[in-house]
Design a protein around this motif. Structure first.
Motif, mmCIF file in Angstrom:
data_model
loop_
_atom_site.group_PDB
_atom_site.id
_atom_site.type_symbol
_atom_site.label_atom_id
_atom_site.label_comp_id
_atom_site.label_asym_id
_atom_site.label_seq_id
_atom_site.Cartn_x
_atom_site.Cartn_y
_atom_site.Cartn_z
ATOM 1 N N GLN A 90 6.334 22.737 -39.531
ATOM 2 C CA GLN A 90 6.691 23.066 -38.143
ATOM 3 C C GLN A 90 7.256 24.488 -38.047
ATOM 4 O OE1 GLN A 90 5.783 21.001 -35.867
ATOM 5 N NE2 GLN A 90 6.662 22.003 -34.099
ATOM 6 N N GLN A 126 2.855 24.810 -29.342
ATOM 7 C CA GLN A 126 4.153 25.493 -29.241
ATOM 8 C C GLN A 126 4.161 26.596 -28.191
ATOM 9 O OE1 GLN A 126 6.770 25.949 -32.078
ATOM 10 N NE2 GLN A 126 5.964 24.405 -33.460
ATOM 11 N N VAL A 164 0.034 25.177 -33.716
ATOM 12 C CA VAL A 164 0.483 26.457 -33.155
ATOM 13 C C VAL A 164 0.344 26.437 -31.630
ATOM 14 C CG1 VAL A 164 -0.095 28.922 -32.967
ATOM 15 C CG2 VAL A 164 0.071 27.844 -35.230
ATOM 16 N N ALA A 208 4.409 26.892 -38.231
ATOM 17 C CA ALA A 208 3.688 26.857 -36.950
ATOM 18 C C ALA A 208 4.419 27.695 -35.905
ATOM 19 C CB ALA A 208 3.528 25.412 -36.464
ATOM 20 N N ALA A 209 5.738 27.551 -35.855
ATOM 21 C CA ALA A 209 6.532 28.314 -34.880
ATOM 22 C C ALA A 209 6.446 29.810 -35.164
ATOM 23 C CB ALA A 209 7.985 27.855 -34.922
ATOM 24 N N GLU A 210 6.477 30.154 -36.434
ATOM 25 C CA GLU A 210 6.367 31.562 -36.837
ATOM 26 C C GLU A 210 5.008 32.128 -36.382
ATOM 27 O OE1 GLU A 210 6.877 31.910 -41.146
ATOM 28 O OE2 GLU A 210 5.407 33.554 -41.100
ATOM 29 N N LEU A 211 3.935 31.393 -36.645
ATOM 30 C CA LEU A 211 2.606 31.872 -36.257
ATOM 31 C C LEU A 211 2.474 31.950 -34.728
ATOM 32 C CD1 LEU A 211 0.272 30.023 -38.798
ATOM 33 C CD2 LEU A 211 1.162 32.351 -38.947
ATOM 34 N N ALA A 212 3.117 31.017 -34.029
ATOM 35 C CA ALA A 212 3.029 30.989 -32.564
ATOM 36 C C ALA A 212 3.678 32.212 -31.934
ATOM 37 C CB ALA A 212 3.655 29.704 -32.016
ATOM 38 N N LEU A 267 -4.069 35.846 -34.172
ATOM 39 C CA LEU A 267 -4.201 35.239 -35.501
ATOM 40 C C LEU A 267 -5.653 35.329 -35.919
ATOM 41 C CD1 LEU A 267 -2.256 31.837 -35.154
ATOM 42 C CD2 LEU A 267 -1.416 33.973 -36.184
ATOM 43 N N VAL A 304 -3.810 23.775 -38.117
ATOM 44 C CA VAL A 304 -2.934 24.918 -37.839
ATOM 45 C C VAL A 304 -3.041 25.316 -36.363
ATOM 46 C CG1 VAL A 304 -2.609 27.391 -38.310
ATOM 47 C CG2 VAL A 304 -2.897 25.778 -40.222
#
Ligand code: 6GU
Length: 244
Positions: A96, A155, A152, A99-103, A108, A148
């Motif tokens: 999680q 979020q 992502v 995911a938050a970091e990528l969001a 991407l 992924v």
């Protein structure tokens, strides 16, 4: 957010991305998802994307040239920059938090690995991040990329029906979610806990928190060890956990 996915199987994504949360987010203009067939970037007429491994192990590897060419072309299609993520069992474990970091990025680029793996120059000089979705082997990075993208996209503010829903997810607070019920209150003699019908919101909130604690202690003690509990909650758990 713009997500570009490089894959040798673009067709695999059509079903999952044309339903549900991802579709809604795309329809609302919150995210754009582009699929790119790596074979379009092969340099020969057979559209070859794999080759034998130097040093003579069995199996095939994904070639570096089509992947570099694909990433360079895809990057030139939009000015935003963001991580170039290779989906591979060698990657850091997805969670999680990841995911938050990528969001948090505007862009991407996801590369789906295949065969016995990918030429090491892609790992070292093209990808800026490598992600695995768990300790098991998939036949390719496609299903991992879908996981992924789903985690992502949900979020992104506005992607879910209710603004509360993603903050309430399991893991959002480091604990598993409490049990939930919908009507009827009595189904074949299986009754909804009395407290949930009481209308006492403070009692309900306390019950839910306790259920989350018990559930997490029982099923995921690893999560509990890292969770943010009060001294009172830790004490409560010690006296209320059934002995194994
Ligand atoms: Cl990202 N790829 C493959 N092939 N297998 C996996 C994975 C990724 N994550 C877990 N298993």
């Amino acid at each position: 957010m713009r997500i570009d996915i490089l894959t040798i199987f673009p067709g695999m994504f059509r079903g999952p991305f044309e339903e549900s949360i991802v579709k809604r987010a795309v329809d609302k203009g919150l995210v754009q998802v582009f699929l790119h067939d790596i074979r379009d970037y092969a340099s020969d007429k057979h559209r070859t994307v794999d080759d034998y491994v130097f040093g003579g192990t069995q199996g095939m590897l994904m070639k570096a040239e089509p992947l570099f060419a694909a990433v360079e072309d895809v990057q030139s299609q939009a000015p935003e920059r963001g991580p170039i993520v290779l989906l591979t069992p060698q990657g850091r474990l997805f969670s999680q938090e990841v995911a938050a970091e990528l969001a948090g990025h505007d862009r991407l680029i996801l590369i789906c690995g295949h065969y016995e793996g990918v030429d090491a120059r892609v790992h070292e000089h093209l990808a800026t991040d490598e992600i695995s979705i768990g300790d098991y082997v998939l036949s390719g990075g496609e299903l991992a990329a879908m996981v992924v993208v789903d985690a992502v996209v949900r979020q992104i503010p506005g992607a879910l029906g209710s603004p509360l829903s993603s903050a309430d997810d399991s893991f959002a607070h480091g604990l598993l979610e409490h049990p939930q019920y919908t009507r009827p209150a009595d189904f074949r003699g299986m009754k909804v806990p009395e407290v949930l019908l009481s209308g006492n919101h403070a009692e309900i909130a306390r019950w839910r928190r306790q259920q989350s604690l018990l559930r997490t202690a029982k099923r995921r003690p690893d999560l509990l060890a890292r969770a943010d509990l009060t001294d009172e909650e830790r004490q409560w758990l010690l006296t209320n956990l059934p002995n194994q």
